[in-house]
Design a protein around this motif. Structure first.
Motif, mmCIF file in Angstrom:
data_model
loop_
_atom_site.group_PDB
_atom_site.id
_atom_site.type_symbol
_atom_site.label_atom_id
_atom_site.label_comp_id
_atom_site.label_asym_id
_atom_site.label_seq_id
_atom_site.Cartn_x
_atom_site.Cartn_y
_atom_site.Cartn_z
ATOM 1 N N GLU A 100 -1.724 17.203 1.042
ATOM 2 C CA GLU A 100 -1.943 15.770 1.268
ATOM 3 C C GLU A 100 -2.565 15.122 0.038
ATOM 4 O O GLU A 100 -2.155 14.025 -0.385
ATOM 5 N N VAL A 101 -3.559 15.791 -0.548
ATOM 6 C CA VAL A 101 -4.206 15.252 -1.742
ATOM 7 C C VAL A 101 -3.212 15.174 -2.888
ATOM 8 O O VAL A 101 -3.146 14.172 -3.617
ATOM 9 N N LEU A 102 -2.407 16.253 -3.055
ATOM 10 C CA LEU A 102 -1.411 16.287 -4.129
ATOM 11 C C LEU A 102 -0.387 15.164 -3.951
ATOM 12 O O LEU A 102 -0.008 14.483 -4.914
ATOM 13 N N SER A 103 0.043 14.954 -2.704
ATOM 14 C CA SER A 103 1.018 13.883 -2.442
ATOM 15 C C SER A 103 0.440 12.520 -2.776
ATOM 16 O O SER A 103 1.126 11.661 -3.351
ATOM 17 N N ARG A 104 -0.828 12.297 -2.422
ATOM 18 C CA ARG A 104 -1.450 11.015 -2.736
ATOM 19 C C ARG A 104 -1.572 10.808 -4.236
ATOM 20 O O ARG A 104 -1.354 9.717 -4.756
ATOM 21 N N LEU A 105 -1.944 11.890 -4.950
ATOM 22 C CA LEU A 105 -2.057 11.779 -6.404
ATOM 23 C C LEU A 105 -0.698 11.500 -7.038
ATOM 24 O O LEU A 105 -0.598 10.685 -7.972
ATOM 25 N N GLU A 106 0.337 12.192 -6.535
ATOM 26 C CA GLU A 106 1.674 11.970 -7.075
ATOM 27 C C GLU A 106 2.130 10.530 -6.806
ATOM 28 O O GLU A 106 2.699 9.863 -7.675
ATOM 29 N N ALA A 107 1.890 10.043 -5.591
ATOM 30 C CA ALA A 107 2.280 8.673 -5.243
ATOM 31 C C ALA A 107 1.542 7.668 -6.106
ATOM 32 O O ALA A 107 2.123 6.674 -6.582
ATOM 33 N N ARG A 108 0.248 7.938 -6.337
ATOM 34 C CA ARG A 108 -0.539 7.039 -7.179
ATOM 35 C C ARG A 108 -0.013 7.034 -8.617
ATOM 36 O O ARG A 108 0.079 5.989 -9.265
ATOM 37 N N ALA A 109 0.332 8.245 -9.113
ATOM 38 C CA ALA A 109 0.861 8.346 -10.482
ATOM 39 C C ALA A 109 2.187 7.609 -10.614
ATOM 40 O O ALA A 109 2.437 6.902 -11.599
ATOM 41 N N ILE A 110 3.046 7.753 -9.590
ATOM 42 C CA ILE A 110 4.350 7.074 -9.637
ATOM 43 C C ILE A 110 4.151 5.559 -9.628
ATOM 44 O O ILE A 110 4.814 4.824 -10.371
ATOM 45 N N ARG A 111 3.216 5.068 -8.781
ATOM 46 C CA ARG A 111 2.948 3.627 -8.745
ATOM 47 C C ARG A 111 2.437 3.141 -10.096
ATOM 48 O O ARG A 111 2.784 2.053 -10.567
ATOM 49 N N GLY A 112 1.619 3.971 -10.750
ATOM 50 C CA GLY A 112 1.097 3.604 -12.067
ATOM 51 C C GLY A 112 2.189 3.510 -13.106
ATOM 52 O O GLY A 112 2.220 2.585 -13.928
#
Length: 367
Positions: free
Chosen positions: A342-354
């Motif tokens: 879950e943490v990894l998915s959130r970080l990946e989603a945040r990175a993609i949004r960035g």
């Protein structure tokens, strides 16, 4: 300034878990009715350890007795402080606690249970607090007068003298524990009546308690304690590891545990102690909620003790406990894996949004 403060100080193994669960689960409603439970249940426990200056107290704990008392004094209505470890405070510590809460009207609430049920539950409580003595050694120590801590910390009479003597007689309360088979809410209504909690204000759940271990489970834990050596020597680390992952997660979940207790060969001795206890309480001026006759043991049956188990029974329980702990560890591992994903998915989603934001900003034409 608080109007009244109700100090529920014990004794241990007298239904305190049930009463506290009702109080804390209804904290908001009680507060709206002008009754404050200051802090949290953990805060009450930390404040108790601080008041007693217990060697096992957590040095990093945020709550002290003075902090809890200060929060209580600021409240304009009634206050409830509940922790069964308070009853073991010394006379000087009890006096300090009462003085710190004045000028509020202080009420002392102590609960008493018949000795036939108190003896095995007290021994088990000591095992769950890292002790490693055998049940019969415990009984013998009490019988020979070599374990005064039992009378000081686990029975109502001496608690009432140490704490109750500090307040007027009408502000001392003894709650007797109903016998087996009584409606489960009887105990709550006895406490609620003392603390002026109106009927219907608190939602009552089904019976909640601190489940007892069976004879074999208690013996496994005793032997584990014996083998721990210097590991987890104090209360907090022991609770975080042994209590959480062995006792709560596995041993308490086992069903059909073999009940144990005092043998019938000790029945006359226990009954004599009970009669003396009842007489002392009859002579002590306080408000009795319930009936002193409930402190007289009934339904005294022959039971086995953990000492009488053969090694085969203990070994089988230990093996089943290991199997249970493997399942517990597997569950924790899966939970940690899910959390990691879950943490990894959130970080990946945040990175993609960035990245998308940066691409949009670079693709805009300059004015």
């Amino acid at each position: 300034m608080a109007r009244r403060v109700y100090l529920h100080i014990g004794a241990p193994k007298t239904g305190s878990t049930y009463v506290q669960n009702v109080l804390w689960s209804n904290r908001s409603g009680l507060k709206r009715a002008g009754i404050l439970l200051p802090g949290t249940a953990a805060a009450h426990d930390q404040a108790m350890a601080d008041l007693r200056q217990a060697y096992w107290r957590d040095a990093s704990a945020r709550w002290t007795w003075d902090r809890l008392a200060a929060k209580s004094r600021k409240w304009a209505g009634d206050v409830i402080i509940s922790n069964e470890g308070l009853g073991a405070a010394s006379q000087e510590q009890a006096a300090r606690a009462v003085e710190s809460l004045q000028p509020a009207e202080i009420h002392i609430i102590v609960a008493g249970r018949d000795l036939w049920r108190t003896f095995p539950s007290t021994w088990q409580q000591s095992i769950r607090a890292r002790s490693a003595w055998r049940f019969q050694d415990f009984i013998q120590a009490v019988e020979l007068g070599k374990f005064e801590v039992f009378w000081e910390n686990y029975t109502a009479t001496r608690m009432l003298h140490r704490w109750g003597d500090l307040v007027p007689a009408q502000q001392r309360h003894l709650v007797t524990i109903p016998p087996p088979g009584a409606p489960h809410d009887t105990l709550w209504h006895r406490f609620a009546g003392i603390m002026n909690i109106p009927d219907g204000l608190c939602e009552l759940e089904g019976p909640t308690s601190n489940p007892s271990l069976g004879a074999a489970e208690a013996e496994v834990l005793r032997r584990v304690n014996q083998a721990l050596g210097d590991n987890y020597p104090l209360r907090t680390p022991y609770q975080k590891v042994v209590q959480r992952h062995l006792v709560d997660a596995v041993l308490r979940q086992r069903e059909n545990g073999l009940k144990f207790g005092v043998g019938l060969d000790k029945a006359e001795w226990v009954m004599d102690l009970a009669e003396r206890q009842i007489k002392e309480l009859q002579d002590y001026p306080c408000n009795i909620v319930g009936d002193l006759d409930e402190l007289r043991p009934t339904n005294m049956k022959q039971t086995r003790t953990p000492d009488e188990l053969d090694d085969g029974q203990v070994l089988q329980t230990a093996i089943e406990t290991i199997v249970g702990m493997l399942a517990h560890v597997d569950s924790l591992s899966q939970r940690a894996d899910r959390r990691y994903e879950e943490v990894l998915s959130r970080l990946e989603a945040r990175a993609i949004r960035g990245v998308k934001r940066r691409l949009r900003s670079t693709s805009r034409p300059n004015p």
